[in-house]
Design an enzyme around this catalytic site. Structure first.
Site, PDB file in Angstrom:
ATOM      1  N   GLU A 186       0.853  -1.187   0.000  1.00 20.78           N
ATOM      2  CA  GLU A 186       0.000   0.000   0.000  1.00 20.78           C
ATOM      3  C   GLU A 186       0.890   1.239   0.000  1.00 20.78           C
ATOM      4  O   GLU A 186       1.809   1.359   0.824  1.00 20.78           O
ATOM      5  CB  GLU A 186      -0.921  -0.014   1.227  1.00 20.78           C
ATOM      6  N   ARG A 187       0.638   2.122  -0.951  1.00 18.02           N
ATOM      7  CA  ARG A 187       1.443   3.352  -1.103  1.00 18.02           C
ATOM      8  C   ARG A 187       2.922   3.052  -1.346  1.00 18.02           C
ATOM      9  O   ARG A 187       3.795   3.813  -0.921  1.00 18.02           O
ATOM     10  CB  ARG A 187       1.288   4.275   0.115  1.00 18.02           C
ATOM     11  N   ASN A 229      -3.298  -1.730   7.696  1.00 17.55           N
ATOM     12  CA  ASN A 229      -4.577  -2.294   7.263  1.00 17.55           C
ATOM     13  C   ASN A 229      -4.325  -3.798   7.224  1.00 17.55           C
ATOM     14  O   ASN A 229      -4.018  -4.375   6.200  1.00 17.55           O
ATOM     15  CB  ASN A 229      -4.977  -1.781   5.877  1.00 17.55           C
ATOM     16  N   GLU A 310     -10.731   4.285   8.976  1.00 18.37           N
ATOM     17  CA  GLU A 310     -10.789   3.901   7.560  1.00 18.37           C
ATOM     18  C   GLU A 310     -11.203   2.438   7.389  1.00 18.37           C
ATOM     19  O   GLU A 310     -10.577   1.677   6.650  1.00 18.37           O
ATOM     20  CB  GLU A 310      -9.435   4.170   6.884  1.00 18.37           C
ATOM     21  N   ARG A 343      -2.198   3.481  17.009  1.00 23.55           N
ATOM     22  CA  ARG A 343      -2.162   4.692  16.173  1.00 23.55           C
ATOM     23  C   ARG A 343      -3.288   5.668  16.516  1.00 23.55           C
ATOM     24  O   ARG A 343      -4.405   5.255  16.856  1.00 23.55           O
ATOM     25  CB  ARG A 343      -2.258   4.308  14.697  1.00 23.55           C
ATOM     26  N   ARG A 355     -11.798  17.772  10.345  1.00 18.73           N
ATOM     27  CA  ARG A 355     -11.017  16.537  10.472  1.00 18.73           C
ATOM     28  C   ARG A 355      -9.732  16.746  11.276  1.00 18.73           C
ATOM     29  O   ARG A 355      -9.291  15.846  12.006  1.00 18.73           O
ATOM     30  CB  ARG A 355     -10.683  16.003   9.070  1.00 18.73           C
ATOM     31  N   ASP A 384      -2.851  14.166   7.165  1.00 22.42           N
ATOM     32  CA  ASP A 384      -2.337  12.916   6.628  1.00 22.42           C
ATOM     33  C   ASP A 384      -1.137  13.118   5.712  1.00 22.42           C
ATOM     34  O   ASP A 384      -1.288  13.013   4.493  1.00 22.42           O
ATOM     35  CB  ASP A 384      -3.464  12.198   5.859  1.00 22.42           C
ATOM     36  N   GLU A 406       5.107   9.246  13.807  1.00 23.08           N
ATOM     37  CA  GLU A 406       5.064   8.489  12.544  1.00 23.08           C
ATOM     38  C   GLU A 406       5.319   9.446  11.379  1.00 23.08           C
ATOM     39  O   GLU A 406       4.595  10.413  11.188  1.00 23.08           O
ATOM     40  CB  GLU A 406       3.695   7.814  12.394  1.00 23.08           C
ATOM     41  N   GLU A 412       3.935   9.217  -0.713  1.00 20.87           N
ATOM     42  CA  GLU A 412       2.537   9.134  -1.142  1.00 20.87           C
ATOM     43  C   GLU A 412       2.018  10.442  -1.716  1.00 20.87           C
ATOM     44  O   GLU A 412       1.413  10.474  -2.775  1.00 20.87           O
ATOM     45  CB  GLU A 412       1.671   8.696   0.045  1.00 20.87           C
ATOM     46  N   HIS A 540      -4.219  18.718   0.518  1.00 20.87           N
ATOM     47  CA  HIS A 540      -5.202  17.748   0.031  1.00 20.87           C
ATOM     48  C   HIS A 540      -5.870  18.179  -1.274  1.00 20.87           C
ATOM     49  O   HIS A 540      -7.085  18.112  -1.420  1.00 20.87           O
ATOM     50  CB  HIS A 540      -6.271  17.533   1.119  1.00 20.87           C
TER      51      HIS A 540
HETATM   52  O1  GCW Z   1      -2.043   8.090   4.227  1.00 25.19           O
HETATM   53  C1  GCW Z   1      -3.243   7.378   4.272  1.00 25.19           C
HETATM   54  C2  GCW Z   1      -3.160   6.435   3.133  1.00 25.19           C
HETATM   55  C3  GCW Z   1      -3.718   5.082   3.405  1.00 25.19           C
HETATM   56  C4  GCW Z   1      -3.167   4.596   4.738  1.00 25.19           C
HETATM   57  C5  GCW Z   1      -3.649   5.547   5.815  1.00 25.19           C
HETATM   58  C6  GCW Z   1      -3.098   5.210   7.189  1.00 25.19           C
HETATM   59  C7  GCW Z   1      -2.488   2.425   5.420  1.00 25.19           C
HETATM   60  O2  GCW Z   1      -3.757   7.006   2.011  1.00 25.19           O
HETATM   61  O3  GCW Z   1      -3.346   4.249   2.345  1.00 25.19           O
HETATM   62  O4  GCW Z   1      -3.513   3.280   5.023  1.00 25.19           O
HETATM   63  O5  GCW Z   1      -3.244   6.847   5.542  1.00 25.19           O
HETATM   64  O6  GCW Z   1      -2.123   5.836   7.564  1.00 25.19           O
HETATM   65  O7  GCW Z   1      -3.625   4.354   7.852  1.00 25.19           O
END
Ligand code: GCW
Length: 701
Positions: A186-187, A229, A310, A343, A355, A384, A406, A412, A540
């Site tokens: 992922e990413r 995830n 998510e 987290r 948010r 994010d 983190e 990304e 964003h």
């Molecule tokens: O940065 C976002 C990403 C998701 C990621 C999420 C997270 C792992 O788009 O892909 O999922 O954050 O940090 O949990």
């Protein structure tokens, strides 16, 4: 000539050509290239490094092997390996106990204060002989010392009068892999997952060891193998055996493995009908699971958890809190000294419309409720990993809870593996930012390293994005972000520029002019990315899903907080998200006087202006320009920087290994196209509103 002979001859010539000019590197050796040093430097080092005095035991195998490989490659001759000093020019390596049995002539009284991981490198005299001592309390510290010594040589440092003492500021320095069990990442933008689950535990990919060495060379001491995830299967007996096989390769390099877990695992793989954290059967399941893990992996690090975010399950399904969930796991891991990294990346908009405020509102009331082996892992910013964000207000707001920082190494939101963006300066901005939590000088670094709040447990994580690409990171320069993460995790007071220069010299070239030019390119590359993507506190604006490329007009059909328009709020009246005390009041989550500074658009740093304020298009900026003019200047400035990098890189032809040179040239061309596209799309889109507002004002006059 016979055909066979001819082929052999051609192969030899080919090898000589590449070996002699060292011009065919594909980046796979990362910064652990130990190519022959130039004269006269090589000769001066050879004088000081004639023999390597190091115990022959297994505990020293990793550092011994590394030093031998490194010194042989760099100096073009293998130092004699001895058990005691026999001549001038010895490098003497050991722990307090191995050194002491050799001699009482050296003073090791200061080793204790360097802790388990620290080391010293010192020029000393033994029986009138010149010796370089590399010492620590532990083998791991010696390993770090060994890598530090090699780095000195790789970056052409003098080694005549060494007096180095180092220890890490942050205890847990981890990579987080967002790798799925099917091999996707992922990413990730550098190929497939480096963990070949289907081949494990039988087949050990040789790259695991390179990975271990690279991380150890930076002082990274842990890694979370799988995606936050998470799939529940990672905790099955089958996958735990695979995990144990990886752990075995990483162990000699001081790297522990950790796993991301899925909260519903007791139901999905354990056959329970609930995963309620307060349910005795659930608590028991986790305790048994922990036992099973530690039987296989005695030094297992612990769990990382993304819960109730998510789409991931969490304790809230049973009306429980994050603390209930974290403590459930903490209780199971505690007997084995494992930790939980829970987290804080949550944004339930029923808690607040903004948010950026959500995580704080959910987590701050839980301060003091987490078990002592829990860290709350918090992204650097409140949204994010945007190109630039102000600091996350949680940092400095949970005094009783160690907060783990983190950061995102994988790019990304910063051009993925296509853009040259050196993130060292971003992380420095974060780590040096003042939270004012306990008065001026309470930097994020001091919150994260535990010193501001008196925590011994401390941690920092970087989301890795590494993959099966030959060069590990896709973009050759993305390696620098992995490198910088590790170096800053070890010591965040290092400068981003110094770290970049180390990396350049170890990875690309030692030619001083080239080093300067590349360092200059890297230094401004992040700020340029901010300029051509999201200047002045915007965020964003990227396309939904893949997060690559501009889409400022994007409106998500279901969730407005996934829409670009939610973030920039552009209209005829102006642009920006009003998070001031007159708006969402997100500023109230910061400590005074930062709060007041951010609250007032006249004192709010312009880099965060539109993050905190909605302002008219003709707002006067410090440059004297209007806001709209300033936006245009910034977008243009970002593009020009990339074009300048392209031109500058061209001048380095012949100084950089061909495959890397070409790869970077290709990607810079793409980056320049992308930057122009970001500028054009964003200015066209925002221009409609700006023009309308200017027309309206003109009509009124
Ligand atoms: O940065 C976002 C990403 C998701 C990621 C999420 C997270 C792992 O788009 O892909 O999922 O954050 O940090 O949990």
């Amino acid at each position: 000539m016979q055909r066979k002979e001819r082929t052999l001859w051609l192969a030899v010539v080919g090898w000589m050509l590449t070996a002699s000019c060292g011009r065919a590197d594909d980046g796979s050796r990362l910064w652990l290239r130990y190519d022959l040093l130039e004269e006269p430097l090589r000769h001066s080092y050879q004088e000081r490094i004639r023999e390597l005095v190091i115990p022959s035991t297994e505990a020293f195998a990793a550092v011994r092997e590394e030093l031998l490989e490194g010194l042989t490659g760099l100096l073009g001759q293998t130092p004699a390996v001895r058990e005691s000093v026999s001549q001038n020019g010895a490098v003497w390596v050991g722990t307090a106990s191995t050194l002491r049995t050799d001699s009482s002539l050296i003073d090791l009284s200061d080793l204790k204060e360097l802790g388990e991981e620290g080391f010293l490198i010192r020029s000393i005299k033994i029986d009138f002989r010149d010796v370089i001592l590399i010492a620590s309390q532990t083998e791991r510290g010696v390993l770090y010392g060994g890598f530090c010594f090699l780095r000195l040589l790789q970056s052409s440092q003098p080694i005549d009068n060494l007096n180095i003492k180092e220890k890490p500021r942050i205890a847990r320095r981890l990579l987080n892999h967002w790798d799925n069990l099917d091999g996707s990442v992922e990413r990730g933008y550098a190929g497939r997952s480096i963990w070949r689950w289907q081949d494990l535990p039988e087949r050990i990919d040789p790259r695991y060891k390179v990975y271990a060495r690279a991380n150890a060379s930076l002082g990274i001491n842990g890694t979370v193998l799988n995606n936050v995830n998470a799939q529940p299967q990672i905790l099955t007996a089958e996958y735990l055996k695979k995990t144990a096989a990886i752990a075995q390769v990483l162990r000699p390099y001081g790297i522990r493995v950790y796993l991301s877990i899925k909260f519903t695992a007791p139901m999905e793989i354990g056959g329970l009908s609930t995963c309620d954290p307060l349910e005795p059967a659930v608590r028991n399941w986790w305790k048994e699971k922990a036992k099973e893990i530690y039987t296989l992996i005695p030094d297992f690090g612990g769990f990382l958890v993304k819960a109730y975010s998510e789409g991931q399950p969490g304790p809230q399904m049973y009306g429980r809190t994050h603390a209930d969930g974290a403590n459930l796991l903490a209780e199971a891991l505690a007997p084995f000294h494992g930790i939980v990294m829970w987290r804080s990346f949550v944004y339930d908009l029923t808690i607040d419309e903004d948010r950026a405020k959500c995580a704080y509102l959910e987590f701050v009331p839980l301060d003091g409720k987490f078990a002592s082996n829990v860290l709350v892992q918090t992204k650097n910013g409140p949204i994010d990993f945007q190109p630039r964000e102000p600091i996350n207000p949680l940092l400095g707001a949970m005094p009783k809870t160690p907060l783990m920082l983190e950061l995102q190494i994988t790019q990304e939101y910063t051009g993925q593996a296509k853009h040259l963006v050196y993130l060292g300066p971003q992380w420095k901005e974060v780590l040096e930012a003042d939270t004012y939590a306990y008065g001026p000088g309470t930097t994020v670094g001091r919150i994260v390293d535990g010193s501001a709040e008196g925590h011994t447990l401390s941690g920092i994580a970087g989301v890795s994005g590494l993959g099966t690409d030959a060069n590990w990171t896709g973009h050759p320069f993305s390696q620098a972000n992995w490198y910088a993460f590790g170096r800053l995790a070890w010591d965040y007071t290092l400068s981003a520029d110094a770290v970049a220069r180390e990396w350049i010299q170890m990875t690309l070239t030692r030619d001083p002019k080239a080093v300067n030019l590349i360092a200059e390119m890297m230094a401004g590359s992040w700020e340029a990315c901010v300029d051509y993507m999201t200047p002045l506190g915007l965020a964003h604006l990227m396309a939904e899903g893949h997060h690559y490329g501009p889409a400022p007009d994007y409106v998500h059909p279901g969730r407005h907080d996934w829409s670009s328009t939610y973030y920039h709020r552009a209209s005829k009246t102006g642009i920006g998200f009003d998070r001031s005390s007159k708006g969402s009041n997100a500023v109230s989550q910061y400590h005074p006087p930062l709060r007041e500074l951010l609250d007032n658009p006249k004192t709010c740093p312009e880099k965060y202006l539109l993050w905190f304020h909605h302002l008219p298009w003709d707002w006067r900026m410090s440059s004297g320009r209007t806001l709209w003019e300033e936006m245009q200047v910034r977008y243009q400035r970002g593009v020009e920087y990339v074009e300048w990098m392209q031109r500058t890189w061209k001048t380095l032809e012949g100084k950089i290994d061909r495959p890397i040179f070409d790869e970077v040239s290709r990607r810079l061309a793409l980056q320049a196209d992308n930057a122009r596209q970001w500028r054009d799309v964003c200015l066209k889109y925002f221009g409609q509103f700006a023009a309308a507002s200017i027309e309206k004002k003109n009509a009124q006059q």
